[in-house]
Design a protein around this motif. Sequence first.
Motif, PDB file in Angstrom:
ATOM      1  N   ASP A 209      92.023  43.709 101.044  1.00 14.58           N
ATOM      2  CA  ASP A 209      92.517  44.490 100.066  1.00 14.58           C
ATOM      3  C   ASP A 209      91.432  45.051  98.967  1.00 14.58           C
ATOM      4  O   ASP A 209      90.943  44.221  98.539  1.00 14.58           O
ATOM      5  CB  ASP A 209      93.644  43.454  99.190  1.00 14.58           C
ATOM      6  CG  ASP A 209      94.249  44.180  98.128  1.00 14.58           C
ATOM      7  OD1 ASP A 209      93.569  45.243  97.578  1.00 14.58           O
ATOM      8  OD2 ASP A 209      95.352  43.851  97.903  1.00 14.58           O
ATOM      9  N   LEU A 210      91.257  46.192  99.064  1.00 10.55           N
ATOM     10  CA  LEU A 210      89.850  46.905  98.245  1.00 10.55           C
ATOM     11  C   LEU A 210      90.090  46.692  96.830  1.00 10.55           C
ATOM     12  O   LEU A 210      89.095  46.367  96.163  1.00 10.55           O
ATOM     13  CB  LEU A 210      89.800  48.363  98.651  1.00 10.55           C
ATOM     14  CG  LEU A 210      89.338  48.495 100.324  1.00 10.55           C
ATOM     15  CD1 LEU A 210      88.774  49.931 100.428  1.00 10.55           C
ATOM     16  CD2 LEU A 210      88.145  47.375 100.709  1.00 10.55           C
ATOM     17  N   ASP A 211      91.227  46.879  96.606  1.00  8.41           N
ATOM     18  CA  ASP A 211      91.383  46.749  94.986  1.00  8.41           C
ATOM     19  C   ASP A 211      91.071  45.125  94.603  1.00  8.41           C
ATOM     20  O   ASP A 211      90.322  44.882  93.624  1.00  8.41           O
ATOM     21  CB  ASP A 211      92.900  46.921  94.518  1.00  8.41           C
ATOM     22  CG  ASP A 211      93.178  48.640  94.662  1.00  8.41           C
ATOM     23  OD1 ASP A 211      92.170  49.284  94.333  1.00  8.41           O
ATOM     24  OD2 ASP A 211      94.043  49.047  94.861  1.00  8.41           O
ATOM     25  N   MET A 212      91.667  44.251  95.246  1.00  9.87           N
ATOM     26  CA  MET A 212      91.357  42.796  94.907  1.00  9.87           C
ATOM     27  C   MET A 212      89.989  42.636  95.259  1.00  9.87           C
ATOM     28  O   MET A 212      89.249  41.951  94.382  1.00  9.87           O
ATOM     29  CB  MET A 212      92.244  42.074  95.768  1.00  9.87           C
ATOM     30  CG  MET A 212      91.767  40.451  95.596  1.00  9.87           C
ATOM     31  SD  MET A 212      92.997  39.353  96.859  1.00  9.87           S
ATOM     32  CE  MET A 212      94.494  39.686  96.453  1.00  9.87           C
ATOM     33  N   ALA A 213      89.283  43.182  96.289  1.00 11.17           N
ATOM     34  CA  ALA A 213      87.864  42.861  96.460  1.00 11.17           C
ATOM     35  C   ALA A 213      87.003  43.254  95.380  1.00 11.17           C
ATOM     36  O   ALA A 213      86.111  42.909  94.762  1.00 11.17           O
ATOM     37  CB  ALA A 213      87.570  43.432  97.842  1.00 11.17           C
TER      38      ALA A 213
ATOM     39  N   LYS B   7      82.945  53.768  96.740  1.00 11.96           N
ATOM     40  CA  LYS B   7      83.297  54.751  95.897  1.00 11.96           C
ATOM     41  C   LYS B   7      84.262  53.847  94.705  1.00 11.96           C
ATOM     42  O   LYS B   7      84.328  54.555  93.596  1.00 11.96           O
ATOM     43  CB  LYS B   7      84.323  55.433  96.637  1.00 11.96           C
ATOM     44  CG  LYS B   7      85.103  56.884  95.551  1.00 11.96           C
ATOM     45  CD  LYS B   7      85.905  57.522  96.683  1.00 11.96           C
ATOM     46  CE  LYS B   7      86.206  58.781  95.848  1.00 11.96           C
ATOM     47  NZ  LYS B   7      87.005  59.878  96.929  1.00 11.96           N
ATOM     48  N   LYS B   8      85.204  52.881  94.979  1.00  9.41           N
ATOM     49  CA  LYS B   8      85.942  52.197  93.838  1.00  9.41           C
ATOM     50  C   LYS B   8      85.231  51.376  93.028  1.00  9.41           C
ATOM     51  O   LYS B   8      85.303  51.251  91.971  1.00  9.41           O
ATOM     52  CB  LYS B   8      86.783  51.414  94.649  1.00  9.41           C
ATOM     53  CG  LYS B   8      88.204  52.070  95.266  1.00  9.41           C
ATOM     54  CD  LYS B   8      88.962  50.990  96.026  1.00  9.41           C
ATOM     55  CE  LYS B   8      90.265  51.683  96.570  1.00  9.41           C
ATOM     56  NZ  LYS B   8      91.154  52.151  95.439  1.00  9.41           N
ATOM     57  N   ILE B   9      84.143  50.736  93.498  1.00 12.39           N
ATOM     58  CA  ILE B   9      83.381  49.691  92.648  1.00 12.39           C
ATOM     59  C   ILE B   9      82.202  50.455  91.825  1.00 12.39           C
ATOM     60  O   ILE B   9      81.828  49.735  90.903  1.00 12.39           O
ATOM     61  CB  ILE B   9      82.884  48.474  93.670  1.00 12.39           C
ATOM     62  CG1 ILE B   9      82.852  47.283  92.873  1.00 12.39           C
ATOM     63  CG2 ILE B   9      81.551  49.052  94.299  1.00 12.39           C
ATOM     64  CD1 ILE B   9      82.265  46.069  93.670  1.00 12.39           C
TER      65      ILE B   9
ATOM     66  N   LEU C 217      75.691  55.051  98.239  1.00  8.45           N
ATOM     67  CA  LEU C 217      75.831  54.968  96.495  1.00  8.45           C
ATOM     68  C   LEU C 217      74.950  56.101  95.944  1.00  8.45           C
ATOM     69  O   LEU C 217      75.307  56.628  94.815  1.00  8.45           O
ATOM     70  CB  LEU C 217      75.113  53.510  96.127  1.00  8.45           C
ATOM     71  CG  LEU C 217      76.114  52.251  96.396  1.00  8.45           C
ATOM     72  CD1 LEU C 217      75.115  51.119  96.348  1.00  8.45           C
ATOM     73  CD2 LEU C 217      77.093  52.260  95.463  1.00  8.45           C
ATOM     74  N   SER C 218      74.197  56.671  96.780  1.00  7.45           N
ATOM     75  CA  SER C 218      73.450  57.712  96.402  1.00  7.45           C
ATOM     76  C   SER C 218      74.333  58.960  96.534  1.00  7.45           C
ATOM     77  O   SER C 218      74.412  59.816  95.444  1.00  7.45           O
ATOM     78  CB  SER C 218      72.229  57.919  97.406  1.00  7.45           C
ATOM     79  OG  SER C 218      71.285  57.070  97.108  1.00  7.45           O
ATOM     80  N   ALA C 219      75.040  59.056  97.451  1.00  5.23           N
ATOM     81  CA  ALA C 219      76.089  60.225  97.433  1.00  5.23           C
ATOM     82  C   ALA C 219      77.084  60.059  96.168  1.00  5.23           C
ATOM     83  O   ALA C 219      77.648  61.196  95.834  1.00  5.23           O
ATOM     84  CB  ALA C 219      76.901  60.348  98.647  1.00  5.23           C
ATOM     85  N   LEU C 220      77.189  58.895  95.598  1.00  5.92           N
ATOM     86  CA  LEU C 220      78.077  58.801  94.497  1.00  5.92           C
ATOM     87  C   LEU C 220      77.295  58.870  93.098  1.00  5.92           C
ATOM     88  O   LEU C 220      77.874  58.707  92.089  1.00  5.92           O
ATOM     89  CB  LEU C 220      78.714  57.179  94.372  1.00  5.92           C
ATOM     90  CG  LEU C 220      79.614  56.959  95.478  1.00  5.92           C
ATOM     91  CD1 LEU C 220      80.088  55.621  95.754  1.00  5.92           C
ATOM     92  CD2 LEU C 220      80.977  58.071  95.387  1.00  5.92           C
ATOM     93  N   ASN C 221      75.999  59.056  93.306  1.00  7.18           N
ATOM     94  CA  ASN C 221      75.150  59.340  92.190  1.00  7.18           C
ATOM     95  C   ASN C 221      74.985  58.031  91.367  1.00  7.18           C
ATOM     96  O   ASN C 221      75.050  58.237  89.974  1.00  7.18           O
ATOM     97  CB  ASN C 221      75.624  60.558  91.341  1.00  7.18           C
ATOM     98  CG  ASN C 221      74.566  61.141  90.557  1.00  7.18           C
ATOM     99  OD1 ASN C 221      73.206  61.073  90.906  1.00  7.18           O
ATOM    100  ND2 ASN C 221      74.955  61.711  89.310  1.00  7.18           N
TER     101      ASN C 221
END
Length: 331
Positions: free
Chosen positions: A242-246, A279-281, A302-306
Amino acid sequence: MDTDDLRNEVLSCGRRARVAARALAPMSTERKNAGLLAMADQLCASANTILQANSKDVEKATTDQLSLPIIDRLKLDGKRIQAMADDIRQVAALEDPVGKVIVEWIRPNGLHISKVRVPIGVIGIIYESRPNVTSDAAVLCTKTGNAVILRGGSESIRSNIAIAEALRAGAVSAGLPEDSILMIPKTDRDAVRHMAGMDQYIDLIVPRGGRALIETVVNYARMPVIKHYVGLCIAYVDREADLDMAVRIVVNAKTQRPGVCNAIETVLVHRQIAAPFFKKIAPLLAGKKVEIRADPDSLRHLSALNYQSLHSAREEDWTTEYLDLILAART
């Protein structure tokens, strides 16, 4: 302090602890538990004294420019002292291991043999930074009928002495030997060497801290040593997580108190969910000012997310205990 004077002071602690250990070992569970509860009460009653001592330690640590996570490990407040007292009461409620029969059997000739848990005697514990270890170590030794000689880190010396004095006062008020809890009040590194060589008084020594401390104790110890070594806390995020939980778990485990030994240092992410996970974290870690050291795949995401505080991981990053707002990321 002159090295002979220091050695004599450490030896004096050893002699006193040996006498106390003989008195403590046969004491009943009820007496030991009463002592533990009195320690908890005295710790709360001495809170102002402990906090005053702690403020001096924190002030010096700040002047010495120790890292913020290390200062956080050092810092006490009313809530943390209450938590220490609550922990003592929980130990008092535990089953007493002393006298427990582990295994027993009868030989063909009728001889009855049993293996029974007994106190070790005098335990030396050497540790760094966190003053609450003073309470943890003393209380566990008391519960198991062992005297203890404590030697804490220089950063927390005033706090450690104040906590140990409160515990000793509580123990005495309930009829336990005062010298069953002793604190080496000096920060000289030679004290570690003297303790490690004092096998005529110390039956077991436990170093709790960094690699240098543990290696020093192991090199000089003339008695058995219980030690940990290199170890890290790693969070693994599976493809079915569960990504939100993670995300909540990883952010909490890294940033709530990064200077404690159960904070995570590495996050390992299954490649199939790496993109949505990062993207979430990423914005949450950025908001906490976490530096990330990433392998090539994680670096690309992470680079793609700047992500700004981002570096390529080196080999040593996978085995480094940062105790800081630094996180190694691997896909």
